[in-house]
Scaffold this active site. Sequence first.
Site, PDB file in Angstrom:
ATOM      1  CB  SER A   1      -0.943  -0.006   1.208  1.00 28.05           C
ATOM      2  OG  SER A   1      -0.207  -0.193   2.381  1.00 28.05           O
TER       3      SER A   1
ATOM      4  NE  ARG B   1      -8.660   7.552  -5.022  1.00 26.44           N
ATOM      5  CZ  ARG B   1      -8.121   7.381  -3.824  1.00 26.44           C
ATOM      6  NH1 ARG B   1      -6.831   7.219  -3.692  1.00 26.44           N
ATOM      7  NH2 ARG B   1      -8.874   7.373  -2.739  1.00 26.44           N
ATOM      8  CB  VAL B   2      -5.169  12.457  -6.528  1.00 23.28           C
ATOM      9  CG1 VAL B   2      -4.459  12.984  -5.298  1.00 23.28           C
ATOM     10  CG2 VAL B   2      -4.211  12.419  -7.714  1.00 23.28           C
ATOM     11  N   GLY B   3      -6.154  10.560  -3.930  1.00 22.36           N
ATOM     12  CA  GLY B   3      -6.952  10.539  -2.704  1.00 22.36           C
ATOM     13  C   GLY B   3      -6.595  11.695  -1.784  1.00 22.36           C
TER      14      GLY B   3
ATOM     15  CB  THR C   1      -5.103   5.649   7.090  1.00 25.64           C
ATOM     16  OG1 THR C   1      -5.033   4.527   6.211  1.00 25.64           O
ATOM     17  CG2 THR C   1      -5.712   5.215   8.407  1.00 25.64           C
ATOM     18  N   GLY C   2      -7.481   5.569   5.004  1.00 30.44           N
ATOM     19  CA  GLY C   2      -8.811   5.098   4.625  1.00 30.44           C
ATOM     20  C   GLY C   2      -9.270   5.731   3.329  1.00 30.44           C
TER      21      GLY C   2
ATOM     22  N   GLY D   1      -9.950   7.951   0.720  1.00 34.05           N
ATOM     23  CA  GLY D   1      -9.516   9.327   0.508  1.00 34.05           C
ATOM     24  C   GLY D   1     -10.637  10.277   0.135  1.00 34.05           C
TER      25      GLY D   1
ATOM     26  CB  THR E   1      -2.205   5.757   3.895  1.00 31.34           C
ATOM     27  OG1 THR E   1      -2.951   5.701   2.698  1.00 31.34           O
ATOM     28  CG2 THR E   1      -1.461   7.060   4.013  1.00 31.34           C
TER      29      THR E   1
ATOM     30  CB  THR F   1      -0.865   6.210   0.249  1.00 24.11           C
ATOM     31  OG1 THR F   1      -1.677   5.059   0.148  1.00 24.11           O
ATOM     32  CG2 THR F   1      -1.440   7.285  -0.653  1.00 24.11           C
TER      33      THR F   1
HETATM   34  N1  ASP Z   1      -6.105   7.278   2.065  1.00 19.36           N
HETATM   35  C1  ASP Z   1      -5.565   6.551   0.945  1.00 19.36           C
HETATM   36  C2  ASP Z   1      -6.217   7.000  -0.308  1.00 19.36           C
HETATM   37  O1  ASP Z   1      -7.420   7.200  -0.320  1.00 19.36           O
HETATM   38  C3  ASP Z   1      -5.679   5.084   1.043  1.00 19.36           C
HETATM   39  C4  ASP Z   1      -5.715   4.450   2.386  1.00 19.36           C
HETATM   40  O2  ASP Z   1      -5.213   4.988   3.359  1.00 19.36           O
HETATM   41  O3  ASP Z   1      -6.245   3.351   2.486  1.00 19.36           O
HETATM   42  O4  ASP Z   1      -5.557   7.074  -1.304  1.00 19.36           O
END
Ligand code: ASP
Length: 324
Positions: free
Chosen positions: A83, A213-215, A236-237, A239, A185, A203
């Site tokens: 990741s 795509r950008v988070g 995290t999670g 985006g 991340t 990440t």
């Molecule tokens: N936050 C990151 C994103 O959306 C991914 C993640 O942390 O799971 O790109």
Amino acid sequence: MFNRRNFLKKSAIFTSLAGLAPWPTLAAGRKVTATGKTTIISTWNHGLQANVAAWRVLQNGGSATDAVEAGVRVPESDPENTSVGLGGMPDRDGHVTLDACIMDPSGNCGGVAGLEHIEHPISVARKVMDDTPHVLLVGDGALQFALANGFEKKDLLTAKTYKAWQEWFKKAEYKPVINIENHDTIGLLAQDKDGNIAGACTTSGLAFKMYGRVGDSPIIGAGLYVDNDIGGATATGMGEAIVKVAGSHLVVELMRQGYAPEEACKAAVERIVKKEPGYKNLQAGFLALRKDGKTGGYALQKGFNYALMTGPDNNRMVDARALL
Ligand code: ASP
């Protein structure tokens, strides 16, 4: 001029606001001061090793900014970590595109998004911060900048992630998985003994995302935010959900209002729930480090953990509480 009627009116407003505030742990505006201790906090299991690298930098007299960069470079170089950095999952077209940002105690920041072929996007982000008048470079521009600054071009797709991508193709479902392999991340916050706070976030983003795509992770205020007067936060999670609430900035601003770190993270998660109808199908977690060295984390779904280091022999995983 003092006027009793106005005073009573204002008091009434304050009383009702205080009644509404869920966690009035610190009076708003009360200054939280540093304690002279070193604290490092980072997302997921890969945070343990990252913390150690960051700690070493601080022990050797490096700055909080040097420490956060060195810390997150560890998972960036780990090909087994799918990741972040080298060995990160590709997008649906097979490109490994990386996002990262960094913020220093003076409020300077830099980021890269959609960067391909460079193992350490965080160090490119640092260069953007230190050596350009800009905050964010993307795609080919970011790559050209990295190459011009001596970064080596590499293939970041490993045999493992190539196989996973081929496997994904069988169904080609665009369905992000919550807590992928229990590590996503890395966001890392560090406070040095002088009380200065810096943060870094890096990440490969959502596995099998759309090309381009950008988070949240490279977006200052979303994936990371630091205000050296107050503290720092990272996310995290999913985006998209985090960007919509400017999550990390929100956490820092809530701490400014007096929320404790965990409470601020929880309130940011609650904001996502309020704004995101599909919240049950996504994960979002926040970490916060306050100026007085207090830390906390909170997630939407169970399973989010973070690494907290407060001494050479005190680096441990903490399970974050979750809303659902
Ligand atoms: N936050 C990151 C994103 O959306 C991914 C993640 O942390 O799971 O790109």
